[in-house]
Scaffold this active site. Sequence first.
Site, PDB file in Angstrom:
ATOM      1  CB  ALA A 127      -0.925  -0.006   1.217  1.00  0.00           C
ATOM      2  CG  ASN A 195       2.449  -5.231   7.855  1.00  0.00           C
ATOM      3  OD1 ASN A 195       3.292  -5.718   8.588  1.00  0.00           O
ATOM      4  ND2 ASN A 195       1.201  -5.647   7.840  1.00  0.00           N
ATOM      5  CG  HIS A 225       0.193   5.394   3.925  1.00  0.00           C
ATOM      6  ND1 HIS A 225      -0.029   5.158   5.260  1.00  0.00           N
ATOM      7  CD2 HIS A 225      -0.409   4.376   3.262  1.00  0.00           C
ATOM      8  CE1 HIS A 225      -0.725   4.045   5.406  1.00  0.00           C
ATOM      9  NE2 HIS A 225      -0.971   3.555   4.208  1.00  0.00           N
TER      10      HIS A 225
END
Length: 274
Positions: A127, A195, A225
């Site tokens: 991701a 993660n 993010h």
Amino acid sequence: MKCSESNIKVAIGGFGAIGKRVAKALDDGLANLELTAVSAQDRVKAEAYMAANFARTYPILPLGELAEVADVVVECCPADYLAEVAAPVLAHGKTMIVISVGALLANPQLTSLAEQHGGRILVPSGALLGLDAVQSAAVGAIHSVDMVTRKPPHGLNGAPYLAGRGIDVAGISEPVKLFDGSASEAITGFPANLNVAVALGLAGIGPDRTHLEIWADPGVVRNTHTIRVKSDSADLTMTIENIPSEDNPKTGKITPLSIIATLKRLTAPLVIGA
């Protein structure tokens, strides 16, 4: 899919939202790749799902037996099971694709096994974005890595960090910063969510030196993010907004696609971003 002795044999450790998507891609056909087995907690449900959605059914094996039928094993299971699935693979000198990257910090013996027996651990971008650029910068000198993660509150449900502090994010009406520290500290409190931060740390200056903020933000609908890297070769600013999976809001839709892309790179005649 037509099978061949020259195909790379792939097994999937875990048959949840991510594992099903990756297995289906292999069942549909990826060049020179062959699905040989999966592992699932509920064998009956897995068999029914394959019968309804796949061109054929595949053996359902315990995690520890996948190495016996595959050249490459993809870990798509809860982080607590990483060592169980990965140790036999690496001890046989085979390739392990890991998405529970945070669990690698708790299982350093896996890297040692890979070194001793000629195995490999591959970590997809998942991701996140820009890991190739961060790795390139790390060949020189990286001065700092900062990451800010914003998630819809429901995407943080069940995080041990929140449960241990009695924090309920369900009713918040404005952004709340839940964590400010290193990536290695965050992964123990947010094992299903961060993660990506550990992957960023491993690509750059290490999880201990990778600074992370985690926000519960009712104003966002996507897992977001933002990464800022300062180095002697380039300053990087990158933002990714991941669409959450319908089956698991803690996981972005792009995660299984990243695994599929990693598998395709194993046999592709042209590889970009190596």
